[in-house]
Design a protein around this motif. Structure first.
Motif, PDB file in Angstrom:
ATOM      1  N   LEU A  53       3.764  -0.154 -18.491  1.00  0.00           N
ATOM      2  CA  LEU A  53       3.536  -2.130 -19.640  1.00  0.00           C
ATOM      3  C   LEU A  53       3.738  -2.142 -21.297  1.00  0.00           C
ATOM      4  O   LEU A  53       4.774  -2.448 -21.731  1.00  0.00           O
ATOM      5  CB  LEU A  53       2.936  -2.877 -18.918  1.00  0.00           C
ATOM      6  CG  LEU A  53       3.104  -3.423 -17.647  1.00  0.00           C
ATOM      7  CD1 LEU A  53       2.008  -4.329 -16.776  1.00  0.00           C
ATOM      8  CD2 LEU A  53       4.367  -3.659 -17.260  1.00  0.00           C
ATOM      9  N   ASN A  54       3.266  -0.682 -21.458  1.00  0.00           N
ATOM     10  CA  ASN A  54       2.657  -0.799 -23.003  1.00  0.00           C
ATOM     11  C   ASN A  54       3.748  -0.133 -23.769  1.00  0.00           C
ATOM     12  O   ASN A  54       3.756  -0.314 -24.439  1.00  0.00           O
ATOM     13  CB  ASN A  54       1.309   0.278 -22.845  1.00  0.00           C
ATOM     14  CG  ASN A  54       0.202  -0.546 -22.749  1.00  0.00           C
ATOM     15  OD1 ASN A  54       0.276  -1.553 -22.777  1.00  0.00           O
ATOM     16  ND2 ASN A  54      -0.832   0.671 -22.638  1.00  0.00           N
ATOM     17  N   LYS A  55       4.935   0.637 -22.661  1.00  0.00           N
ATOM     18  CA  LYS A  55       5.615   1.089 -23.457  1.00  0.00           C
ATOM     19  C   LYS A  55       6.785   0.385 -23.737  1.00  0.00           C
ATOM     20  O   LYS A  55       8.217  -0.118 -25.002  1.00  0.00           O
ATOM     21  CB  LYS A  55       6.540   2.360 -22.776  1.00  0.00           C
ATOM     22  CG  LYS A  55       5.128   3.698 -22.349  1.00  0.00           C
ATOM     23  CD  LYS A  55       5.955   5.344 -21.610  1.00  0.00           C
ATOM     24  CE  LYS A  55       5.366   6.152 -22.260  1.00  0.00           C
ATOM     25  NZ  LYS A  55       5.472   7.318 -21.363  1.00  0.00           N
ATOM     26  N   ALA A  56       6.823  -0.460 -22.600  1.00  0.00           N
ATOM     27  CA  ALA A  56       7.918  -2.082 -22.473  1.00  0.00           C
ATOM     28  C   ALA A  56       7.601  -2.826 -24.021  1.00  0.00           C
ATOM     29  O   ALA A  56       8.969  -3.264 -24.645  1.00  0.00           O
ATOM     30  CB  ALA A  56       8.004  -2.635 -21.134  1.00  0.00           C
ATOM     31  N   VAL A 114      -0.799   4.449 -14.749  1.00  0.00           N
ATOM     32  CA  VAL A 114       1.095   4.992 -14.530  1.00  0.00           C
ATOM     33  C   VAL A 114       1.760   3.318 -14.961  1.00  0.00           C
ATOM     34  O   VAL A 114       2.367   3.277 -15.779  1.00  0.00           O
ATOM     35  CB  VAL A 114       1.811   5.148 -13.377  1.00  0.00           C
ATOM     36  CG1 VAL A 114       3.182   5.451 -13.764  1.00  0.00           C
ATOM     37  CG2 VAL A 114       1.247   7.258 -13.069  1.00  0.00           C
ATOM     38  N   ARG A 115       1.010   2.229 -13.945  1.00  0.00           N
ATOM     39  CA  ARG A 115       1.659   1.344 -14.429  1.00  0.00           C
ATOM     40  C   ARG A 115       1.537   0.495 -15.560  1.00  0.00           C
ATOM     41  O   ARG A 115       1.992   0.041 -16.700  1.00  0.00           O
ATOM     42  CB  ARG A 115       0.937   0.145 -13.223  1.00  0.00           C
ATOM     43  CG  ARG A 115       2.090  -1.299 -13.260  1.00  0.00           C
ATOM     44  CD  ARG A 115       1.848  -1.911 -12.034  1.00  0.00           C
ATOM     45  NE  ARG A 115       0.429  -2.004 -11.440  1.00  0.00           N
ATOM     46  CZ  ARG A 115      -1.435  -2.693 -12.209  1.00  0.00           C
ATOM     47  NH1 ARG A 115      -0.774  -3.954 -12.898  1.00  0.00           N
ATOM     48  NH2 ARG A 115      -2.341  -2.236 -11.321  1.00  0.00           N
ATOM     49  N   THR A 116      -0.218   0.486 -16.365  1.00  0.00           N
ATOM     50  CA  THR A 116      -0.652  -0.159 -17.402  1.00  0.00           C
ATOM     51  C   THR A 116       0.246   0.886 -18.924  1.00  0.00           C
ATOM     52  O   THR A 116       0.860   0.351 -19.682  1.00  0.00           O
ATOM     53  CB  THR A 116      -1.415   0.110 -18.170  1.00  0.00           C
ATOM     54  OG1 THR A 116      -2.627  -0.384 -16.315  1.00  0.00           O
ATOM     55  CG2 THR A 116      -2.412   0.225 -19.342  1.00  0.00           C
ATOM     56  N   MET A 117       0.489   2.350 -18.776  1.00  0.00           N
ATOM     57  CA  MET A 117       1.399   3.376 -19.271  1.00  0.00           C
ATOM     58  C   MET A 117       2.680   2.958 -19.732  1.00  0.00           C
ATOM     59  O   MET A 117       3.031   2.125 -21.152  1.00  0.00           O
ATOM     60  CB  MET A 117       1.439   4.481 -19.142  1.00  0.00           C
ATOM     61  CG  MET A 117       0.100   4.558 -19.637  1.00  0.00           C
ATOM     62  SD  MET A 117      -0.528   6.908 -19.370  1.00  0.00           S
ATOM     63  CE  MET A 117       0.204   7.249 -20.957  1.00  0.00           C
ATOM     64  N   LEU A 150       0.782  -1.313  -0.170  1.00  0.00           N
ATOM     65  CA  LEU A 150      -0.097   0.084   0.125  1.00  0.00           C
ATOM     66  C   LEU A 150       1.184   1.214   0.551  1.00  0.00           C
ATOM     67  O   LEU A 150       0.460   2.287  -0.150  1.00  0.00           O
ATOM     68  CB  LEU A 150      -0.931  -0.274   0.986  1.00  0.00           C
ATOM     69  CG  LEU A 150      -1.979  -1.207   1.580  1.00  0.00           C
ATOM     70  CD1 LEU A 150      -2.700  -1.087   2.635  1.00  0.00           C
ATOM     71  CD2 LEU A 150      -2.472  -1.269   0.307  1.00  0.00           C
ATOM     72  N   SER A 151       2.459   0.942   0.485  1.00  0.00           N
ATOM     73  CA  SER A 151       2.708   2.131   0.181  1.00  0.00           C
ATOM     74  C   SER A 151       3.094   3.045  -0.561  1.00  0.00           C
ATOM     75  O   SER A 151       3.310   4.485  -0.494  1.00  0.00           O
ATOM     76  CB  SER A 151       4.298   1.952   0.539  1.00  0.00           C
ATOM     77  OG  SER A 151       4.514   1.627   1.388  1.00  0.00           O
ATOM     78  N   PRO A 152       3.064   2.772  -2.296  1.00  0.00           N
ATOM     79  CA  PRO A 152       2.832   3.624  -3.045  1.00  0.00           C
ATOM     80  C   PRO A 152       1.282   5.198  -2.573  1.00  0.00           C
ATOM     81  O   PRO A 152       1.296   6.077  -3.976  1.00  0.00           O
ATOM     82  CB  PRO A 152       2.796   2.725  -4.391  1.00  0.00           C
ATOM     83  CG  PRO A 152       3.427   1.617  -3.627  1.00  0.00           C
ATOM     84  CD  PRO A 152       2.780   1.075  -2.479  1.00  0.00           C
ATOM     85  N   PHE A 153       0.555   4.496  -2.489  1.00  0.00           N
ATOM     86  CA  PHE A 153      -0.301   5.485  -2.078  1.00  0.00           C
ATOM     87  C   PHE A 153      -1.121   6.458  -2.121  1.00  0.00           C
ATOM     88  O   PHE A 153      -1.826   7.235  -1.005  1.00  0.00           O
ATOM     89  CB  PHE A 153      -2.132   3.912  -2.385  1.00  0.00           C
ATOM     90  CG  PHE A 153      -2.202   3.162  -3.359  1.00  0.00           C
ATOM     91  CD1 PHE A 153      -2.138   3.273  -5.003  1.00  0.00           C
ATOM     92  CD2 PHE A 153      -1.050   1.805  -3.163  1.00  0.00           C
ATOM     93  CE1 PHE A 153      -2.621   2.520  -5.930  1.00  0.00           C
ATOM     94  CE2 PHE A 153      -1.538   0.834  -4.423  1.00  0.00           C
ATOM     95  CZ  PHE A 153      -2.112   1.444  -4.909  1.00  0.00           C
ATOM     96  N   ARG A 176      -5.294   5.082  -6.296  1.00  0.00           N
ATOM     97  CA  ARG A 176      -6.008   3.649  -6.838  1.00  0.00           C
ATOM     98  C   ARG A 176      -5.928   3.753  -8.591  1.00  0.00           C
ATOM     99  O   ARG A 176      -5.174   3.233  -8.984  1.00  0.00           O
ATOM    100  CB  ARG A 176      -7.201   3.073  -6.190  1.00  0.00           C
ATOM    101  CG  ARG A 176      -6.945   1.565  -6.609  1.00  0.00           C
ATOM    102  CD  ARG A 176      -8.715   1.284  -6.673  1.00  0.00           C
ATOM    103  NE  ARG A 176      -8.944   1.514  -5.500  1.00  0.00           N
ATOM    104  CZ  ARG A 176      -8.795   1.584  -4.206  1.00  0.00           C
ATOM    105  NH1 ARG A 176      -7.945  -0.102  -3.945  1.00  0.00           N
ATOM    106  NH2 ARG A 176      -9.425   1.570  -2.944  1.00  0.00           N
ATOM    107  N   TYR A 177      -6.522   4.229  -9.057  1.00  0.00           N
ATOM    108  CA  TYR A 177      -6.549   5.373 -10.562  1.00  0.00           C
ATOM    109  C   TYR A 177      -5.142   5.493 -10.873  1.00  0.00           C
ATOM    110  O   TYR A 177      -4.989   4.829 -12.153  1.00  0.00           O
ATOM    111  CB  TYR A 177      -7.536   5.395 -11.413  1.00  0.00           C
ATOM    112  CG  TYR A 177      -9.596   4.794 -10.657  1.00  0.00           C
ATOM    113  CD1 TYR A 177      -9.556   3.672 -11.766  1.00  0.00           C
ATOM    114  CD2 TYR A 177      -9.980   5.085  -9.593  1.00  0.00           C
ATOM    115  CE1 TYR A 177     -10.828   2.850 -11.125  1.00  0.00           C
ATOM    116  CE2 TYR A 177     -11.263   4.566  -9.458  1.00  0.00           C
ATOM    117  CZ  TYR A 177     -11.350   3.040  -9.855  1.00  0.00           C
ATOM    118  OH  TYR A 177     -12.659   2.046  -9.678  1.00  0.00           O
TER     119      TYR A 177
END
Length: 209
Positions: free
Chosen positions: A206-209, A201-204, A131-134, A195-196
């Motif tokens: 992954l898509n760049k990778a 950010v995580r999805t973007m 939960l730390s990043p939130f 949360r959103y």
């Protein structure tokens, strides 16, 4: 949905197993002498210590809810008699005095410090790594169902973080947070916006990778 503004302190009077099995949930009997039941009906949602529960019976300023073993394993304060924070589900026309709260506990934190500072109280909670990043400065967090503002975040080498919160006397008096002390586990719900944002950010990335 809820707002994190506690309406009443109730008391879990009894905890009864629903079945004779280690995996069975429990039925809670909650006495709420100061809660307004005039607009509550069977099937409505009431948050207990920040966990959204469904009313399965009600009478004489008491209500009953069934809590699954899954919910019991992810929360604290629902498995034994004692005082609990209560909030009825919000209407769309209600004023959002706190912030938008789903009533779904994301994880457990542990109180590091609860001590008076001037006229207020300092609450320091250690949040798990997941939960730390939130958490962010001036962001929102729900602790045992109470909407609170994070005043400081300390990131730890373990990946965990400590969040620091200032509680005014009214909040301490009107909620069960008055009972916490160092080592007390608490229910945490992260802010919906955080949360959103994390998901985007995580999805973007992954898509760049």
């Amino acid at each position: 949905m809820f707002t994190g503004i506690i309406e009443s302190i109730g008391t879990i009077e009894s905890v009864s197993p629903l079945q004779d099995s280690a995996w069975a949930g429990v039925r809670l009997q909650v006495h709420a002498p100061t809660l307004d039941f005039s607009d509550v009906k069977l099937g409505d949602s009431i948050a207990i210590q920040g966990a959204c529960m469904t009313v399965v019976d009600m009478r004489d300023q008491r209500f009953w809810v069934d809590v699954s073993q899954e919910s019991l394993s992810k929360t604290v304060g629902l498995n034994q008699p004692g005082e609990v924070n209560l909030e009825k589900a919000m209407r769309l026309s209600d004023r959002v005095g706190g912030h938008l709260v789903s009533g779904h506990v994301d994880g457990l934190g542990s109180v590091v410090d609860f001590s008076p500072v001037g006229e207020s109280w300092h609450l320091q909670i250690r949040a798990p790594k997941a939960l730390s990043p939130f958490f962010a400065y001036k962001g929102s967090v729900t602790v045992n169902g109470v909407s609170l503002t994070v005043n400081k975040v300390d990131d730890l080498a373990t990946g965990e973080c400590d969040i620091h919160i200032n509680l005014i006397p009214h909040t301490v008096q009107m909620t069960t947070l008055k009972h916490v002390q160092a080592g007390t586990p608490v229910n945490l719900e992260i802010d919906q916006i955080a949360r959103y944002c994390e998901r985007i950010v995580r999805t973007m990335s992954l898509n760049k990778a």
